[in-house]
Scaffold this motif. Structure first.
Motif, PDB file in Angstrom:
ATOM      1  N   LYS A 196      24.600  23.859  55.264  1.00  0.00           N
ATOM      2  CA  LYS A 196      23.980  23.193  54.102  1.00  0.00           C
ATOM      3  C   LYS A 196      23.000  24.141  53.380  1.00  0.00           C
ATOM      4  O   LYS A 196      22.026  23.706  52.767  1.00  0.00           O
ATOM      5  N   ALA A 197      23.276  25.449  53.492  1.00  0.00           N
ATOM      6  CA  ALA A 197      22.370  26.446  52.890  1.00  0.00           C
ATOM      7  C   ALA A 197      22.420  26.367  51.365  1.00  0.00           C
ATOM      8  O   ALA A 197      23.500  26.255  50.783  1.00  0.00           O
ATOM      9  N   HIS A 198      21.258  26.422  50.748  1.00  0.00           N
ATOM     10  CA  HIS A 198      21.089  26.453  49.273  1.00  0.00           C
ATOM     11  C   HIS A 198      21.571  25.191  48.557  1.00  0.00           C
ATOM     12  O   HIS A 198      21.534  25.128  47.342  1.00  0.00           O
ATOM     13  N   LEU A 199      22.014  24.177  49.309  1.00  0.00           N
ATOM     14  CA  LEU A 199      22.554  22.970  48.667  1.00  0.00           C
ATOM     15  C   LEU A 199      21.517  22.262  47.802  1.00  0.00           C
ATOM     16  O   LEU A 199      21.845  21.722  46.736  1.00  0.00           O
ATOM     17  N   HIS A 200      20.246  22.280  48.270  1.00  0.00           N
ATOM     18  CA  HIS A 200      19.216  21.508  47.546  1.00  0.00           C
ATOM     19  C   HIS A 200      19.048  21.982  46.108  1.00  0.00           C
ATOM     20  O   HIS A 200      18.712  21.216  45.229  1.00  0.00           O
ATOM     21  N   HIS A 201      19.329  23.285  45.859  1.00  0.00           N
ATOM     22  CA  HIS A 201      19.205  23.793  44.474  1.00  0.00           C
ATOM     23  C   HIS A 201      20.186  23.077  43.543  1.00  0.00           C
ATOM     24  O   HIS A 201      19.936  22.924  42.360  1.00  0.00           O
ATOM     25  N   TYR A 202      21.332  22.699  44.108  1.00  0.00           N
ATOM     26  CA  TYR A 202      22.367  22.039  43.306  1.00  0.00           C
ATOM     27  C   TYR A 202      22.100  20.533  43.222  1.00  0.00           C
ATOM     28  O   TYR A 202      22.229  19.927  42.160  1.00  0.00           O
ATOM     29  N   LEU A 203      21.718  19.949  44.374  1.00  0.00           N
ATOM     30  CA  LEU A 203      21.631  18.488  44.446  1.00  0.00           C
ATOM     31  C   LEU A 203      20.426  17.924  43.695  1.00  0.00           C
ATOM     32  O   LEU A 203      20.368  16.730  43.413  1.00  0.00           O
ATOM     33  N   GLN A 204      19.466  18.811  43.341  1.00  0.00           N
ATOM     34  CA  GLN A 204      18.319  18.288  42.585  1.00  0.00           C
ATOM     35  C   GLN A 204      18.643  18.140  41.096  1.00  0.00           C
ATOM     36  O   GLN A 204      17.838  17.677  40.307  1.00  0.00           O
ATOM     37  N   ILE A 205      19.854  18.523  40.710  1.00  0.00           N
ATOM     38  CA  ILE A 205      20.230  18.442  39.292  1.00  0.00           C
ATOM     39  C   ILE A 205      20.950  17.137  39.017  1.00  0.00           C
ATOM     40  O   ILE A 205      21.845  16.741  39.775  1.00  0.00           O
ATOM     41  N   ASP A 206      20.537  16.483  37.946  1.00  0.00           N
ATOM     42  CA  ASP A 206      21.100  15.181  37.574  1.00  0.00           C
ATOM     43  C   ASP A 206      22.618  15.216  37.509  1.00  0.00           C
ATOM     44  O   ASP A 206      23.191  16.106  36.880  1.00  0.00           O
ATOM     45  N   GLY A 207      23.260  14.230  38.120  1.00  0.00           N
ATOM     46  CA  GLY A 207      24.721  14.143  38.027  1.00  0.00           C
ATOM     47  C   GLY A 207      25.430  14.966  39.085  1.00  0.00           C
ATOM     48  O   GLY A 207      26.655  14.981  39.168  1.00  0.00           O
ATOM     49  N   MET A 208      24.667  15.690  39.914  1.00  0.00           N
ATOM     50  CA  MET A 208      25.274  16.538  40.946  1.00  0.00           C
ATOM     51  C   MET A 208      25.131  15.848  42.295  1.00  0.00           C
ATOM     52  O   MET A 208      24.026  15.630  42.783  1.00  0.00           O
ATOM     53  N   GLU A 209      26.248  15.445  42.878  1.00  0.00           N
ATOM     54  CA  GLU A 209      26.235  14.760  44.176  1.00  0.00           C
ATOM     55  C   GLU A 209      26.867  15.680  45.213  1.00  0.00           C
ATOM     56  O   GLU A 209      27.584  16.611  44.867  1.00  0.00           O
ATOM     57  N   GLN A 210      26.638  15.357  46.475  1.00  0.00           N
ATOM     58  CA  GLN A 210      27.268  16.155  47.523  1.00  0.00           C
ATOM     59  C   GLN A 210      28.788  16.004  47.453  1.00  0.00           C
ATOM     60  O   GLN A 210      29.536  16.899  47.846  1.00  0.00           O
ATOM     61  N   SER A 211      29.256  14.868  46.912  1.00  0.00           N
ATOM     62  CA  SER A 211      30.709  14.653  46.799  1.00  0.00           C
ATOM     63  C   SER A 211      31.355  15.714  45.892  1.00  0.00           C
ATOM     64  O   SER A 211      32.539  16.026  46.037  1.00  0.00           O
ATOM     65  N   CYS A 212      30.571  16.286  44.960  1.00  0.00           N
ATOM     66  CA  CYS A 212      31.114  17.359  44.095  1.00  0.00           C
ATOM     67  C   CYS A 212      31.590  18.530  44.955  1.00  0.00           C
ATOM     68  O   CYS A 212      32.615  19.146  44.676  1.00  0.00           O
ATOM     69  N   PHE A 213      30.824  18.820  46.029  1.00  0.00           N
ATOM     70  CA  PHE A 213      31.186  19.932  46.919  1.00  0.00           C
ATOM     71  C   PHE A 213      32.414  19.573  47.752  1.00  0.00           C
ATOM     72  O   PHE A 213      33.330  20.385  47.889  1.00  0.00           O
ATOM     73  N   SER A 214      32.411  18.345  48.321  1.00  0.00           N
ATOM     74  CA  SER A 214      33.543  17.993  49.190  1.00  0.00           C
ATOM     75  C   SER A 214      34.837  17.898  48.372  1.00  0.00           C
ATOM     76  O   SER A 214      35.910  18.298  48.836  1.00  0.00           O
ATOM     77  N   GLU A 215      34.731  17.393  47.137  1.00  0.00           N
ATOM     78  CA  GLU A 215      35.931  17.321  46.283  1.00  0.00           C
ATOM     79  C   GLU A 215      36.428  18.703  45.904  1.00  0.00           C
ATOM     80  O   GLU A 215      37.637  18.954  45.851  1.00  0.00           O
ATOM     81  N   ALA A 216      35.478  19.609  45.642  1.00  0.00           N
ATOM     82  CA  ALA A 216      35.865  20.966  45.222  1.00  0.00           C
ATOM     83  C   ALA A 216      36.575  21.705  46.353  1.00  0.00           C
ATOM     84  O   ALA A 216      37.614  22.336  46.146  1.00  0.00           O
ATOM     85  N   ILE A 217      36.036  21.586  47.584  1.00  0.00           N
ATOM     86  CA  ILE A 217      36.663  22.317  48.694  1.00  0.00           C
ATOM     87  C   ILE A 217      37.996  21.677  49.051  1.00  0.00           C
ATOM     88  O   ILE A 217      38.948  22.353  49.442  1.00  0.00           O
ATOM     89  N   SER A 218      38.093  20.360  48.858  1.00  0.00           N
ATOM     90  CA  SER A 218      39.364  19.698  49.176  1.00  0.00           C
ATOM     91  C   SER A 218      40.425  20.079  48.137  1.00  0.00           C
ATOM     92  O   SER A 218      41.601  20.268  48.456  1.00  0.00           O
ATOM     93  N   SER A 219      40.006  20.247  46.869  1.00  0.00           N
ATOM     94  CA  SER A 219      40.926  20.701  45.818  1.00  0.00           C
ATOM     95  C   SER A 219      41.459  22.097  46.135  1.00  0.00           C
ATOM     96  O   SER A 219      42.655  22.381  45.994  1.00  0.00           O
ATOM     97  N   LEU A 220      40.560  22.981  46.621  1.00  0.00           N
ATOM     98  CA  LEU A 220      40.965  24.349  46.966  1.00  0.00           C
ATOM     99  C   LEU A 220      41.889  24.338  48.189  1.00  0.00           C
ATOM    100  O   LEU A 220      42.905  25.046  48.221  1.00  0.00           O
ATOM    101  N   SER A 221      41.563  23.502  49.176  1.00  0.00           N
ATOM    102  CA  SER A 221      42.408  23.416  50.387  1.00  0.00           C
ATOM    103  C   SER A 221      43.809  22.925  50.035  1.00  0.00           C
ATOM    104  O   SER A 221      44.807  23.420  50.568  1.00  0.00           O
ATOM    105  N   ASP A 222      43.882  21.942  49.130  1.00  0.00           N
ATOM    106  CA  ASP A 222      45.190  21.431  48.700  1.00  0.00           C
ATOM    107  C   ASP A 222      46.016  22.523  48.028  1.00  0.00           C
ATOM    108  O   ASP A 222      47.230  22.624  48.231  1.00  0.00           O
ATOM    109  N   LEU A 223      45.322  23.333  47.214  1.00  0.00           N
ATOM    110  CA  LEU A 223      46.013  24.427  46.513  1.00  0.00           C
ATOM    111  C   LEU A 223      46.580  25.427  47.528  1.00  0.00           C
ATOM    112  O   LEU A 223      47.747  25.828  47.441  1.00  0.00           O
ATOM    113  N   ILE A 224      45.751  25.786  48.513  1.00  0.00           N
ATOM    114  CA  ILE A 224      46.196  26.736  49.549  1.00  0.00           C
ATOM    115  C   ILE A 224      47.397  26.150  50.298  1.00  0.00           C
ATOM    116  O   ILE A 224      48.371  26.856  50.590  1.00  0.00           O
TER     117      ILE A 224
END
Length: 474
Positions: free
Chosen positions: A422-450
């Motif tokens: 969870k390194a550096h996550l807080h820099h992202y999550l303190q921004i409006d509209g940015m949820e932790q789900s953005c990260f899980s969706e992004a990595i799952s999108s990349l995994s699907d592509l692979i």
């Protein structure tokens, strides 16, 4: 037909600057009489600056004042200001620029969520105005990097905007991927968050790795310094200076690398700008090379790598040039397409080359390349008769090939190292509209592509069976 480039972020604008410079040189070499012709009109407007504020377009006759059809966007002013003080200052005006002063702090969420919302109206307004000047808008180009904040965040925000505003116009993206030794610690986060947007909203992506560019530049320097092959650097060369006239002391380390990307774009757009016996429309690339919507990542290789005759390297023989395009050393990502699976391949050739030369080389190379069983003839070719400055011919190969997979796997691994802690996550999550789900969706999108590439690779060594055809009753 017109292509409209968007340069976003520091890297995007530095590459864009090289592209405009090289394009003007290329047209100057061909267009000796200074007439505004069709070739120039694909990327430039001819403006009569005397007629009031905006200037009216002149479609025939002498060149008055060329204005690039482009938008330059950066949330730091530095690079755009440099362009405005450099030799290209007259090619852009304030209506084509969107800048801020504070930058995105290497944070995708700042570029995408904060600046995206803040500048949305401004970008849309400038986009529409620029598009109004195009009589036939063929495609959009976005040039950006994946590792920083503005290029990855705002760059992919612009990509989404283009899809909303002009859903029918194809979106080509040139994305520069960071290397493992990147000095931006959060670059794996930025890159993976940006990848999800590229997966969903781009028509074609040309991934380019900093590491490959760096190796290519080193090889060229070694070749020149060894004095082999009679290779020399020309005076005022772009390899040794940033602006032709600038002193070598002012050389920026990325200039030579940016030139390679700019040359890729020159070759890619040559058919849109010049005559040719087999002109290839940019939309045809997407149409012929992207059989599945998400698998739109095209590996590019270029030969000669320095298309502006900065280095006096003897011309490669034509057949050797085709072999080069399929060798590891000429790929703009760290990959070997020869040992992976091809879905399709395009060859864009410039110069005095015949269709028979193309056919002969395709037949010669074919036995050593693995194509998917259902697309054994998956070749697309383009011939543009105007060669690059200082060369008799050049070749750009675009391969839809599973060899991009290791790049994505490495990116996923670097992302997971940070994300597990969870390194550096807080820099992202303190921004409006940015949820932790953005990260899980992004990595799952990349995994699907692979996974999609894995499934294709699994078919590589299967038997080449001719699919049965529909039987037609007579």
């Amino acid at each position: 037909a017109v292509s409209l480039p968007f340069a976003v972020g520091q890297c995007g604008n530095q590459v864009g600057c090289r592209f405009w410079d090289l394009a003007l040189r290329e047209h100057a070499a061909v267009n000796k009489k200074g007439i505004y012709d069709e070739a120039l009109s694909s990327f430039f407007r001819n403006v009569d600056t005397r007629s009031g504020d905006n200037g009216s377009d002149i479609y025939k006759g002498k060149i008055c004042s060329l204005k690039a059809r482009a938008l330059l966007i950066d949330m730091e002013e530095g690079v755009v200001n440099e362009i405005l003080q450099g030799p290209l200052r007259d090619v852009f005006d304030s209506k084509q620029l969107i800048t801020d002063v504070s930058g995105s702090g290497n944070n995708w969420a700042v570029g995408h969520k904060i600046y995206g919302c803040q500048y949305r109206e401004n970008i849309v307004e400038k986009l529409r105005k620029t598009a109004e000047h195009c009589d036939c808008l063929q495609c959009f180009f976005i040039i950006h990097s994946m590792g920083g904040g503005t290029g990855s965040g705002l760059g992919t925000f612009v990509l989404n905007l283009l899809e909303e505003e002009f859903p029918e116009v194809h979106r080509f993206v040139t994305s520069v991927y960071p290397s493992g030794e990147d000095d931006v610690i959060t670059s794996p986060y930025n890159s993976v968050l940006a990848m999800k947007e590229l997966n969903e909203h781009a028509d074609c992506v040309l991934p380019i790795e900093n590491e490959s560019l760096f190796e290519i530049v080193n090889k060229i320097h070694q070749m020149v310094n060894s004095g082999k092959l009679g290779s020399t650097v020309k005076q005022n060369s772009l390899v040794t200076s940033s602006a032709g006239s600038a002193k070598a002391l002012q050389e920026k380390p990325f200039d030579a690398m940016n030139n390679i990307v700019a040359n890729l774009l020159l070759n890619l757009t040559s058919s849109a700008r010049f005559e040719g016996s087999l002109n290839m429309d940019l939309n045809e690339i997407s149409m012929n090379l992207v059989p599945f919507p998400r698998l739109h990542y095209l590996v590019s290789s270029l030969t000669p790598l320095y298309t502006l005759a900065d280095v006096n390297v003897p011309s490669r023989r034509l057949d050797q040039m085709f072999s080069d395009a399929f060798s590891r050393d000429h790929q703009l990502i760290q990959a070997d397409p020869k040992h992976s699976l091809y879905l399709a391949c395009a060859l864009l050739v410039r110069g005095n080359v015949q269709v028979s030369d193309l056919r002969r080389n395709i037949e010669r190379l074919k036995p050593s390349l693995h194509f998917v069983s259902w697309n054994q003839e998956g070749w697309k070719t383009g011939l543009c008769s105007v060669p690059p400055v200082g060369h008799s011919h050049s070749l750009l190969a675009l391969a839809n090939n599973t060899c991009v997979k290791p790049t994505f796997i490495e990116l996923k691994d670097r992302f997971m190292k940070l994300y597990k802690k969870k390194a550096h996550l807080h820099h992202y999550l303190q921004i409006d509209g940015m949820e932790q789900s953005c990260f899980s969706e992004a990595i799952s999108s990349l995994s699907d592509l692979i996974e999609e590439y894995n499934e294709l690779d699994a078919t590589k060594d299967g038997p080449r069976i001719e699919p049965s055809r529909l039987k037609i009753a007579v």
